[in-house]
Design an enzyme around this catalytic site. Sequence first.
Site, PDB file in Angstrom:
ATOM      1  N   SER A 217      13.390  -3.320 -24.258  1.00  0.00           N
ATOM      2  CA  SER A 217      14.072  -2.930 -23.022  1.00  0.00           C
ATOM      3  C   SER A 217      13.060  -2.926 -21.890  1.00  0.00           C
ATOM      4  O   SER A 217      12.042  -2.230 -21.970  1.00  0.00           O
ATOM      5  CB  SER A 217      14.685  -1.530 -23.150  1.00  0.00           C
ATOM      6  N   GLY A 219      13.858  -2.177 -18.594  1.00  0.00           N
ATOM      7  CA  GLY A 219      14.425  -1.503 -17.436  1.00  0.00           C
ATOM      8  C   GLY A 219      15.306  -2.437 -16.623  1.00  0.00           C
ATOM      9  O   GLY A 219      16.122  -3.182 -17.179  1.00  0.00           O
ATOM     10  N   GLU A 221      14.793  -5.195 -15.447  1.00  0.00           N
ATOM     11  CA  GLU A 221      14.597  -6.608 -15.775  1.00  0.00           C
ATOM     12  C   GLU A 221      15.352  -7.023 -17.031  1.00  0.00           C
ATOM     13  O   GLU A 221      15.278  -8.186 -17.446  1.00  0.00           O
ATOM     14  CB  GLU A 221      13.105  -6.905 -15.936  1.00  0.00           C
ATOM     15  N   GLY A 222      16.056  -6.093 -17.668  1.00  0.00           N
ATOM     16  CA  GLY A 222      16.898  -6.457 -18.802  1.00  0.00           C
ATOM     17  C   GLY A 222      16.186  -6.362 -20.139  1.00  0.00           C
ATOM     18  O   GLY A 222      15.387  -5.451 -20.364  1.00  0.00           O
ATOM     19  N   GLY A 248      19.278   2.716 -23.008  1.00  0.00           N
ATOM     20  CA  GLY A 248      18.689   2.066 -24.179  1.00  0.00           C
ATOM     21  C   GLY A 248      19.540   2.239 -25.427  1.00  0.00           C
ATOM     22  O   GLY A 248      19.604   1.357 -26.276  1.00  0.00           O
ATOM     23  N   ASP A 249      20.208   3.393 -25.534  1.00  0.00           N
ATOM     24  CA  ASP A 249      21.080   3.638 -26.686  1.00  0.00           C
ATOM     25  C   ASP A 249      22.298   2.717 -26.647  1.00  0.00           C
ATOM     26  O   ASP A 249      22.756   2.227 -27.688  1.00  0.00           O
ATOM     27  CB  ASP A 249      21.527   5.098 -26.705  1.00  0.00           C
TER      28      ASP A 249
END
Length: 309
Positions: A217, A219, A221-222, A248-249
């Site tokens: 991950s 952030g 930026e994917g 993230g989950d």
Amino acid sequence: MILTVTLNTALDITYRVRSLRPHTSHRVTEVTERPGGKGLNVARVLATLGHEVTATGFVGGATGRALQDQLTAFAGVTDALVPVEGGTRRTIAVADDTSADTTQLNEPGPPVSSAEWSAFQEAYEDLLRSASAVALCGSLPPGVPVGAYAQLIRTARTADVPVLLDTSGEPLRRGVAARPDIVKPNADELAELTGSHEPLRATRDARRRGAHAVVASLGPEGLLAHTPQGHWRAAPPHPVRGNPTGAGDSAVAGLLSGLVEQLPWPDRLARAAALSAATVRAPVAGEFDRAAYEDLLTRVTVTDEASAA
């Protein structure tokens, strides 16, 4: 059935304020509570996507009872949490309406005895018999061995159940060596694991350490994926502002659902990136905006990074 493991469950409490300022009193405009901890967040998103989910981990005390009472409200999620003598922790998210930022306060988890850890392992082995995949998520409460996730990964591999690992620090390092099918660190966790701050190099190094596939991950930026089938980057069309708690989950849920549905990797990554961005857009930490997800899913860009790798 997809199994999610949250060894350090929490009751997530979100306070909304107009503007968060140090050293002053604040009037809270809205309070929400819901079952939390990374694996429970994953379970809720999977259930919303239509999957049958069983959630296990530790729970205890009055906070734990409140968590379980609320968990029953989520259709599609079966409660298989294992009781402990200590009290389940709380996490506090303070959402600032002015800045659109969130401040997070995480309590420590309850101590877990060796007998409670043994009881969990027995329950986990039983649950694996009917699982199509398992997600091992989050921090370890006091008393649980630092190699716990590595042990649970080996148990899942023995049962021929694919496993995704989402944790950090030493539990991540030991877990990766046990050869999980997927690991999903964020950029900081990946850099800590590999010593490299260059994501493409770091994902490749994490695979060499034992992970079958690595999805990082990044952030806004994917996601960046390094897998046996290829290397891809998936990103929403533009940065999304809001509360990143649980994003993230949601990405984990997208990856895991794609795995059990046998989707090709680019489709898994598009789903994970869209869910993650839609979670940032949601008003409550750890939920996702369904309309935003459906819109973003059509506009996420997945690019082949093989030449760069």
